[in-house]
Design an enzyme around this catalytic site. Structure first.
Site, mmCIF file in Angstrom:
data_model
loop_
_atom_site.group_PDB
_atom_site.id
_atom_site.type_symbol
_atom_site.label_atom_id
_atom_site.label_comp_id
_atom_site.label_asym_id
_atom_site.label_seq_id
_atom_site.Cartn_x
_atom_site.Cartn_y
_atom_site.Cartn_z
ATOM 1 N N GLU A 1 0.785 -10.132 12.627
ATOM 2 C CA GLU A 1 -0.224 -9.811 11.610
ATOM 3 C C GLU A 1 0.055 -8.451 10.967
ATOM 4 O OE1 GLU A 1 -2.876 -12.004 10.713
ATOM 5 O OE2 GLU A 1 -2.979 -10.577 9.071
ATOM 6 N N GLU B 1 2.717 -7.812 2.685
ATOM 7 C CA GLU B 1 1.755 -7.917 1.572
ATOM 8 C C GLU B 1 1.705 -6.627 0.758
ATOM 9 O OE1 GLU B 1 -1.549 -11.026 3.400
ATOM 10 O OE2 GLU B 1 -2.155 -9.013 2.838
HETATM 11 N N1 LIG Z 1 2.457 -11.187 -7.025
HETATM 12 C C1 LIG Z 1 2.315 -12.480 -6.700
HETATM 13 N N2 LIG Z 1 3.111 -13.404 -7.269
HETATM 14 C C2 LIG Z 1 3.004 -14.713 -6.943
HETATM 15 N N3 LIG Z 1 2.117 -15.206 -6.059
HETATM 16 C C3 LIG Z 1 1.308 -14.341 -5.434
HETATM 17 C C4 LIG Z 1 1.352 -12.947 -5.726
HETATM 18 N N4 LIG Z 1 0.407 -12.330 -4.958
HETATM 19 C C5 LIG Z 1 -0.172 -13.299 -4.245
HETATM 20 N N5 LIG Z 1 0.354 -14.504 -4.501
HETATM 21 C C6 LIG Z 1 -0.014 -15.812 -3.897
HETATM 22 O O1 LIG Z 1 -1.380 -15.777 -3.506
HETATM 23 C C7 LIG Z 1 -1.479 -15.923 -2.083
HETATM 24 C C8 LIG Z 1 -2.573 -15.022 -1.558
HETATM 25 O O2 LIG Z 1 -2.217 -13.692 -1.845
HETATM 26 P P1 LIG Z 1 -3.020 -12.475 -1.265
HETATM 27 O O3 LIG Z 1 -2.388 -11.206 -1.681
HETATM 28 O O4 LIG Z 1 -4.459 -12.673 -1.590
HETATM 29 O O5 LIG Z 1 -2.719 -12.673 0.281
HETATM 30 P P2 LIG Z 1 -3.723 -12.981 1.423
HETATM 31 O O6 LIG Z 1 -2.879 -13.256 2.611
HETATM 32 O O7 LIG Z 1 -4.687 -14.067 1.059
HETATM 33 O O8 LIG Z 1 -4.424 -11.582 1.514
HETATM 34 P P3 LIG Z 1 -5.374 -11.035 2.639
HETATM 35 O O9 LIG Z 1 -4.623 -11.146 3.934
HETATM 36 O O10 LIG Z 1 -5.571 -9.628 2.193
HETATM 37 O O11 LIG Z 1 -6.610 -11.909 2.581
HETATM 38 C C9 LIG Z 1 -0.095 -15.582 -1.520
HETATM 39 O O12 LIG Z 1 0.152 -16.194 -0.272
HETATM 40 C C10 LIG Z 1 0.799 -16.102 -2.643
HETATM 41 O O13 LIG Z 1 0.963 -17.502 -2.532
#
Ligand SMILES: Nc1ncnc2c1ncn2[C@@H]1O[C@H](COP(=O)(O)OP(=O)(O)OP(=O)(O)O)[C@@H](O)[C@H]1O
Length: 131
Positions: free
Chosen positions: A73, A80
């Site tokens: 994690e 991220e």
């Molecule tokens: N810059 C980006 N370009 C393309 N796809 C993205 C991008 N940022 C996020 N994603 C897509 O959206 C999904 C969720 O992104 P996010 O940053 O919200 O991660 P998360 O794991 O949900 O965050 P958290 O752990 O903070 O809740 C990612 O797994 C990816 O598929």
């Protein structure tokens, strides 16, 4: 000629590195809901292990499982953060990096779930049947 600034000693640098690492764990705990969930799950597992009086080798498995989930994690959080820094705009590779990192957490968490079921399942079952 000016003397170069003295580099801090090895021990001080090692201690500083530990400080940065703990700061990283604290920062992730402060921002990641998932990590707080893992902390609660780890506390639950430790409480259950204490309640059931599991043997030392099973404590080792539980400790490994908790450490692996936390490690995955934390790495996911780092991926991220780096992805958001490098690619704030949408990019297929950024999405892939985040999805794969999240997948790593999922795989390790499923392994930890299996460990939990094998370690805690039988003694809990025996207690319920014996009650
Ligand atoms: N810059 C980006 N370009 C393309 N796809 C993205 C991008 N940022 C996020 N994603 C897509 O959206 C999904 C969720 O992104 P996010 O940053 O919200 O991660 P998360 O794991 O949900 O965050 P958290 O752990 O903070 O809740 C990612 O797994 C990816 O598929």
């Amino acid at each position: 000629m000016a003397k170069p600034a003295a580099r801090p000693g090895l021990l001080r640098r090692r201690l500083a590195s530990f400080g940065y690492a703990f700061r990283g764990v604290g920062a992730a705990l402060g921002s990641e809901v998932h990590l707080r969930f893992h902390a609660a799950a780890a506390a639950g597992a430790v409480g259950l292990g204490w309640y059931l009086g599991i043997p030392r080798l099973e404590w080792a498995l539980v400790a490994l499982a908790i450490g692996a989930v936390w490690g995955a994690e934390l790495l996911n959080t780092a991926v991220e953060a780096l992805t958001d820094l490098v690619s704030p705009e949408y990019h297929a590779l950024a999405g892939k990096a985040k999805d794969v990192a999240a997948g790593a957490v999922l795989v390790v968490a499923l392994g930890a779930l299996v460990v939990g079921l094998l370690v805690f399942g039988p003694p809990l079952w025996a207690r319920w049947l014996g009650a």
